[in-house]
Design a protein around this motif. Sequence first.
Motif: not given
Length: 302
Positions: A125-132, A232-233, A239-240
Motif C-alpha cells: 500500500l505504501t508503494a502504491d501511494f508512492a507510485e500514485r 480507489d485502490f 489484487g482486486k
Amino acid sequence: VFVNGEKGKVPTLVQRGQTLELRHALRKEHEWGKGRAQVEVVYEDDVMAVVVKPQGMPTHGNRGGEDAGATASLGASLKTAILYSLQPTPSTDEPLRRPEHCHRLDAATFGLVLVAKTRPALRRLTADFAERRIRKQYRAVVHGKLIGEGVIEEPVDGTAAVTHWESARTVRSLRWGWLTQVELRPLTGRRHQLRKHLAFLGHPIVGDARYAKDPEQLHRGIGMLLAAVALDFTHPISGKPQQIEVSEPPKFGKFLDREDERWHSLAGGADAAAADEQEEEESQKGVPAACLEVEQRQDPTE
C-alpha cells in the motif's frame, strides 16, 4: 533489563559475573479492538482496513496545533485509535504488532485512511501511494464562486504539484459573497497541496486557519471544511480493485444551506437577482494562469 533476574534501575551497577537479560514488552492481544479511543471502520479484513479519521484528530502524535479546528480535544491520535478499533489479524504472514496507517491526513481534515495489519500489506500500500496508483477524492467548501472545472498546476514547496477541481454547488452568502462546494482530485501528494492550491487560486477553504489570508474568511467554531471522501485502490494481497466512499460531515451541507437561506431571506428580490447576474459575469475574472480551465462540452445539436 533484568540483572540476575531482578529488574534493573538507572543507578544499578553491573558487576562481573552477573547475568543480564533483555525482555521485550510484548503488546497483549486483548488491546486490539478494545478501548475508549475508537474510530469508524468502513472496511476490514485479515490484512488491512479503511477507517474514518474525525476532524480534529491528528494522524499520529497528540497535537492538532492550529490545524485541529473546532474539535481539537479528541484526546487521542489516529495511530492509537486504530489499535482499539480493529480486530487482531489471524494472518501468519508477518503480522504487525499493531496496525499502521499507510498515509496521513491533516488534523483538521475529516476522512478515509488506509490501514495495514500485516507487513506485506503495508509494503504494497505504501508503494502504491508512492507510485500514485491510489486515487483519492476530496470535497471542500471554498470562498468565492467557481464554475465548471479546471486543473491547478503550481509547485508546492518547490516540487511539481497538480490538482483537478470541479464545481459542485454555489450559493450566495451575506458575509462572504459567494461560497462553492468543490470536488478535488490531487494527482500528486504534496503536504497541504489542496489547501495551498485553493489559496493560490484565490479561493481558500472555509475555516483554513493557516492559508486563508483574510481573517474574515475564518468561520469560528465550524472547523475546516475539507473531507477525504473516496479511495480507489488495488487490494494489497488479492489484487482486486477496491472502491470505498463516505459522505462528508453533515455540517458541510448545513453551512451552505444556512448561508443560502439567509441571503434569500434578507437580501432577496430584484436586488439579489441583479447581484447574481453581476457576479456571474465577474466570477471567473483574474483566475491565475496556472489554473487551466477545462472547456465545457456542448451538445453539437445546440
